[in-house]
Design a protein around this motif. Structure first.
Motif, PDB file in Angstrom:
ATOM      1  N   ASP A 155       0.993  -1.138   0.060  1.00 21.42           N
ATOM      2  CA  ASP A 155       0.201   0.298   0.052  1.00 21.42           C
ATOM      3  C   ASP A 155       1.097   0.641   0.136  1.00 21.42           C
ATOM      4  O   ASP A 155       1.684   1.403   0.177  1.00 21.42           O
ATOM      5  N   SER A 209      -4.635  -4.652  -0.049  1.00 19.45           N
ATOM      6  CA  SER A 209      -5.340  -5.378   0.866  1.00 19.45           C
ATOM      7  C   SER A 209      -5.329  -6.806   0.647  1.00 19.45           C
ATOM      8  O   SER A 209      -5.174  -7.715  -0.555  1.00 19.45           O
ATOM      9  N   TYR A 211      -7.337  -9.293   0.467  1.00 16.98           N
ATOM     10  CA  TYR A 211      -8.256  -9.995   0.379  1.00 16.98           C
ATOM     11  C   TYR A 211      -9.160  -9.819  -1.434  1.00 16.98           C
ATOM     12  O   TYR A 211      -9.873 -10.867  -2.164  1.00 16.98           O
ATOM     13  N   TYR A 212      -7.901  -8.700  -1.984  1.00 14.61           N
ATOM     14  CA  TYR A 212      -8.060  -7.918  -2.895  1.00 14.61           C
ATOM     15  C   TYR A 212      -6.579  -8.448  -4.132  1.00 14.61           C
ATOM     16  O   TYR A 212      -7.189  -8.741  -5.542  1.00 14.61           O
ATOM     17  N   ILE A 232       1.677  -4.961   3.660  1.00 15.89           N
ATOM     18  CA  ILE A 232       0.093  -5.090   3.476  1.00 15.89           C
ATOM     19  C   ILE A 232      -1.114  -4.674   5.408  1.00 15.89           C
ATOM     20  O   ILE A 232      -0.214  -5.416   5.913  1.00 15.89           O
ATOM     21  N   TRP A 235      -5.017  -0.989   4.728  1.00 16.96           N
ATOM     22  CA  TRP A 235      -6.695  -1.023   3.979  1.00 16.96           C
ATOM     23  C   TRP A 235      -7.445  -2.069   4.740  1.00 16.96           C
ATOM     24  O   TRP A 235      -8.294  -2.178   5.226  1.00 16.96           O
ATOM     25  N   ASP A 236      -6.819  -3.217   5.481  1.00 13.91           N
ATOM     26  CA  ASP A 236      -7.898  -4.610   6.156  1.00 13.91           C
ATOM     27  C   ASP A 236      -7.557  -3.914   7.937  1.00 13.91           C
ATOM     28  O   ASP A 236      -8.551  -4.263   8.095  1.00 13.91           O
ATOM     29  N   TYR A 240     -11.138  -1.845   3.886  1.00 13.23           N
ATOM     30  CA  TYR A 240     -11.770  -3.651   4.241  1.00 13.23           C
ATOM     31  C   TYR A 240     -11.857  -4.287   5.488  1.00 13.23           C
ATOM     32  O   TYR A 240     -11.532  -5.817   5.452  1.00 13.23           O
ATOM     33  N   TYR A 241     -12.389  -4.038   6.641  1.00 12.67           N
ATOM     34  CA  TYR A 241     -11.938  -4.605   7.892  1.00 12.67           C
ATOM     35  C   TYR A 241     -12.819  -5.787   7.173  1.00 12.67           C
ATOM     36  O   TYR A 241     -14.228  -5.623   7.385  1.00 12.67           O
ATOM     37  N   TRP A 247      -8.131 -11.682   8.853  1.00  9.88           N
ATOM     38  CA  TRP A 247      -7.294 -11.561   8.034  1.00  9.88           C
ATOM     39  C   TRP A 247      -5.657 -12.047   8.404  1.00  9.88           C
ATOM     40  O   TRP A 247      -5.353 -12.310   7.512  1.00  9.88           O
TER      41      TRP A 247
END
Length: 386
Positions: A155, A209, A211-212, A232, A235-236, A240-241, A247
């Motif tokens: 990020d 993230s 996740y993405y 990373i 943002w998570d 994007y929590y 996580w």
């Protein structure tokens, strides 16, 4: 007859004179011996461990204290007679002495691990980080950058570190803040290093993230990189929590997938540095402060360290954690924070911290390669996350 008497009278006088001189010399010699014995006895009484010998070199003579009653210097390790100095000059010893190394300039060993490097303080005058237990030469670590392809996946906190690295490597390019990477490469910039090498390149991929964006899915990336760094988390933690434990499980699988493409080459993971939500400002204050409490930051940091240790326990010993908390959790860094990022001074030291791991092989000593049996990073914590 008179001449004979005068002859013997003169002989008796000469003999008597010689005897007197001999006795006087003997008496003087005895007195000298007595005085010398008394002197050495006094010295030995003052120093019961050992007798003090005459000063034989200038180094021993230099170890002195000032005697107030006699108003003179008194060597503490030997005896010195000032009257003989002109006849027998002292020899300059070639042995090293403590006097040559003052307390202010005593020798400090180079930093041998990341824990000692991150233990220290900022110098307000020089605006440099000063390890308290070791010495770190910033010019050494950058020498390993030649002929290497270095890729970064993360990020904006990692992007700022990469920008400092581009300056160090003399790459005439800066990754802009507003640049976002697009699939499938997620590339947002970089550049070739100075020189004629066909390699020597720095790349930045936008993967904020777990996740993405998956670094392992980027074509021709991790398997070709000489150096790979992943960062990373921010943002998570907010936008994007989905929970800290969720996580942790996602990061564990992300790291394992990335390592499968590394073919034994090292993979470095930057832990989340200290965040200062009260420093957030501008139109994105609410986003900046979302889930950025100290309790939440600590929970995410612990979960990432556990993820690294868990993956390492599966045999991926080429996975290494880099934790910059020591150089960012202080007043100096806080004053240079916008809530999530730091200015160039602090960010440059984060870059140096990274290079110490990449180039010099420095590691944290706290990694034990264990994996939590029942991971839970949320129970009992007031995370204040949505």
């Amino acid at each position: 007859m008179a001449r004979v008497k005068n002859f013997f009278r003169k002989r008796r006088t000469i003999a008597l004179s010689s005897a007197v001189k001999f006795l006087a010399a003997a008496a003087l010699w005895s007195v000298c011996l007595l005085l010398r014995s008394a002197t050495w006895a006094d010295i030995n009484k003052a120093s019961p461990e050992k007798s003090i010998a005459p000063c034989i070199d200038s180094n021993r003579l230099a170890a002195v204290t000032w005697n107030d009653p006699t108003q003179s210097w008194a060597p503490s390790r030997c005896v010195y007679n000032e009257t003989v100095s002109s006849q027998f000059p002292l020899v300059q010893s070639t042995r090293p002495t403590a006097a040559k190394a003052s307390p202010e300039k005593k020798s400090i060993a180079p930093c041998s691990d990341l824990d000692s490097l991150t233990t220290g303080s900022w110098n307000d005058t020089t605006q440099r980080w000063s390890p308290s237990r070791c010495f770190y030469d910033e010019t050494v670590s950058s020498q390993c950058l030649n002929n290497k392809t270095m890729s970064f996946y993360g990020d904006s906190t990692l992007r700022k570190i990469v920008n400092e690295l581009l300056k160090l490597a003399k790459v005439d390019h800066k990754i802009k803040l507003e640049t976002w990477g697009k699939a499938p490469y997620y590339s947002i910039g970089g550049g070739k290093m100075a020189g004629n090498s066909s390699r020597g390149e720095i790349k930045m991929h936008w993967t904020p993230s777990a996740y993405y964006q998956q670094p392992a899915r980027i074509p021709s990336a991790l398997d070709h990189d000489d150096v790979a760094v992943i960062s990373i988390g921010a943002w998570d933690m907010g936008t994007y929590y989905r929970g800290v434990t969720t996580w942790y499980l996602k990061m564990s699988s992300l790291l394992e997938a990335a390592l499968q493409k590394r073919d034994g080459k090292p993979l470095f993971v930057m832990n989340i540095h200290q965040l200062y939500p009260h420093k957030c400002k501008g139109d994105d204050v609410s986003i900046c402060q979302l889930c950025n409490t100290n309790e939440a930051t600590q929970a995410f940091r612990e979960s990432l360290q556990s993820a690294v240790e868990c993956v390492r326990s599966k045999g991926y010993i080429n996975l290494h954690l880099i934790d910059p908390i020591g150089i960012t959790n202080n007043t100096f860094a806080m004053e240079r924070s916008d809530g999530v990022h730091f200015d160039d001074v602090v960010t440059r030291m984060e870059m140096e911290f990274l290079l110490a791991a990449v180039c010099l092989g420095l590691r944290h000593g706290t990694m034990n390669g264990t994996c939590p049996e029942h991971p839970d990073f949320e129970t009992g914590r007031d995370l204040k996350c949505k």
